[in-house]
Design a protein around this motif. Structure first.
Motif, PDB file in Angstrom:
ATOM      1  N   ARG A  43      14.765  -4.479 -24.383  1.00 27.21           N
ATOM      2  CA  ARG A  43      15.605  -3.644 -23.534  1.00 27.21           C
ATOM      3  C   ARG A  43      16.162  -4.434 -22.343  1.00 27.21           C
ATOM      4  N   MET A  44      15.340  -5.314 -21.746  1.00 28.01           N
ATOM      5  CA  MET A  44      15.835  -6.110 -20.613  1.00 28.01           C
ATOM      6  C   MET A  44      16.923  -7.070 -21.057  1.00 28.01           C
ATOM      7  N   TRP A  53      18.880  -6.603 -23.587  1.00 28.04           N
ATOM      8  CA  TRP A  53      20.035  -5.752 -23.900  1.00 28.04           C
ATOM      9  C   TRP A  53      20.805  -5.378 -22.636  1.00 28.04           C
ATOM     10  N   ASP A  54      20.099  -4.978 -21.576  1.00 31.55           N
ATOM     11  CA  ASP A  54      20.774  -4.632 -20.322  1.00 31.55           C
ATOM     12  C   ASP A  54      21.489  -5.837 -19.720  1.00 31.55           C
ATOM     13  N   TRP A 113      11.554   2.839 -25.176  1.00 29.02           N
ATOM     14  CA  TRP A 113      12.929   2.480 -24.780  1.00 29.02           C
ATOM     15  C   TRP A 113      13.276   3.064 -23.403  1.00 29.02           C
ATOM     16  N   ARG A 114      12.841   4.296 -23.137  1.00 27.65           N
ATOM     17  CA  ARG A 114      13.104   4.886 -21.823  1.00 27.65           C
ATOM     18  C   ARG A 114      12.334   4.161 -20.722  1.00 27.65           C
ATOM     19  N   GLY A 137      13.935   0.962 -20.031  1.00 27.23           N
ATOM     20  CA  GLY A 137      15.146   1.161 -19.237  1.00 27.23           C
ATOM     21  C   GLY A 137      14.840   1.285 -17.754  1.00 27.23           C
ATOM     22  N   HIS A 138      13.764   2.042 -17.418  1.00 20.94           N
ATOM     23  CA  HIS A 138      13.384   2.148 -16.002  1.00 20.94           C
ATOM     24  C   HIS A 138      12.967   0.785 -15.447  1.00 20.94           C
ATOM     25  N   SER A 150      13.905  -2.188 -16.561  1.00 20.24           N
ATOM     26  CA  SER A 150      15.104  -3.027 -16.458  1.00 20.24           C
ATOM     27  C   SER A 150      15.948  -2.638 -15.253  1.00 20.24           C
ATOM     28  N   ARG A 151      16.052  -1.312 -14.965  1.00 23.06           N
ATOM     29  CA  ARG A 151      16.809  -0.875 -13.797  1.00 23.06           C
ATOM     30  C   ARG A 151      16.147  -1.360 -12.498  1.00 23.06           C
TER      31      ARG A 151
END
Length: 358
Positions: A51-52, A54-55, A243-244, A247-248, A250-251
């Motif tokens: 995910r990181m 991907w972001d 995945w969620r 996402g947190h 990575s944000r």
């Protein structure tokens, strides 16, 4: 222990009270919880780096789209229009269309007009004459054909139809009835034989194939499928949760990097711009650029006045030369554009009437 019924929804049976042991109806919930925790841990460890990455790729892609691809695309679009579209439009508008109009007019004059004249004054009269001739000849031939057809119909009726009807009624119909009765009896016997054989084959296939396959499906495949469905559902839920969470994370990492870049690059650059470059720019503007701009405006104003004076002098000299060569122009008399009153209109009408009588 009995077989676990995995089709039963969680919470469908009686709920266990506090301190009571878990009964057989809650076995699916226990299995789901036992699978859920290790699956979510493993999936979270695997999904966070993905995910990181991907972001990061999304951020880089947006920057490339806004800073590189969009300007390059606009430049290529303008170049394509300048190289291909505009020349083709000019060729179509100023070469192909006039040439096509000329060819169309020439074809109309050389082909359409002669063809219309030939059709109207040659082919139409000839066709009408041929139609009149063939109409009369066709009427005569139709009368002859009707007579021949009536004679042949009478001969065919008494030489072929009447004997055929007698043969069908008194010979073929009794023979057909006998053959039909024999066929029905044979078909009834064959149907009885086929029914017996089919009954035997049906029960043989049912006992040897259907019942064992049904038992395997009910007692082996269905429980295994329910277990695999529970595992697949938990894996899918774990993927979504991981995945969620990724996402947190990575944000948060992105916000941390943005804060670091802000305090190490953006804030110093803003301070330099506000505290150093802005005063220097204001000083340069007030001491150098504004005096230069005032001097430029004064020079432009003086040049404009000089040009206006020179233009007025040239206009006056041209008017003097025209006056010396052709004389002074005649003065224009003003025209009375007001509408005549009622008395003037009556006077003008009476004068016009008198002139007409004279």
């Amino acid at each position: 222990m009995g077989m676990v019924d995995l089709e039963k929804a969680p919470g469908a049976g009686p709920q266990a009270g506090p301190g009571e042991p878990v009964r057989g109806s809650d076995a699916e919930g226990c299995l789901a919880v036992a699978i859920r925790i290790p699956v979510r841990v493993v999936v979270l460890v695997l999904v966070v780096p993905v995910r990181m990455v991907w972001d990061a790729l999304v951020v880089v892609g947006r920057f490339l789209r806004d800073a590189v691809l969009r300007p390059v695309g606009r430049a290529l679009a303008w170049l394509g229009r300048a190289v291909f579209v505009w020349p083709l439009v000019g060729l179509w508008r100023y070469v192909v269309v006039p040439l096509a109009k000329g060819v169309g007019w020439l074809g109309h004059v050389l082909l359409v007009v002669p063809a219309v004249w030939l059709y109207r004054w040659v082919l139409t009269p000839v066709g009408q004459a041929l139609a009149w001739f063939f109409t009369r000849v066709g009427a005569v031939l139709a009368a002859i054909a009707r007579g021949v057809y009536a004679g042949l119909a009478w001969l065919g009726r008494y030489l072929a139809v009447v004997p055929a009807v007698w043969l069908y009624r008194w010979v073929l119909t009794p023979i057909g009835h006998g053959l039909a009765w024999s066929g029905r009896q044979v078909a009834r016997g064959v149907g009885l034989v086929v029914t017996g054989v089919g009954f035997v084959l049906y029960w043989t296939v049912r006992v040897l194939l259907v019942l064992p396959a049904l038992a395997v499906w009910r007692w082996v495949l269905a429980p295994v499928g329910r277990f695999l469905a529970v595992v697949g559902r938990e894996v899918a839920d774990a993927l979504g949760h991981a995945w969620r969470v990724a996402g947190h994370l990575s944000r948060a990492v992105g916000r941390f990097l943005g804060t670091v870049l802000r305090w190490t690059v953006a804030e110093p650059a803003r301070w330099v711009y506000r505290s150093v470059l802005t005063p220097v720019g204001h000083a340069v503007r007030d001491t150098v650029l504004r005096p230069l701009a005032e001097a430029g405006r004064g020079a432009r104003r003086a040049a404009r006045q000089a040009l206006a004076s020179a233009r007025l002098s040239v206009r006056q000299a041209r008017a003097d030369v025209r006056r010396m060569l052709f004389g002074a122009p005649a003065e224009r008399q003003p025209v009375d554009r007001r509408e005549p009153s009622a008395a003037e209109a009556r006077t003008l009408g009476s004068s016009t009437t008198a002139l007409t009588k004279d």
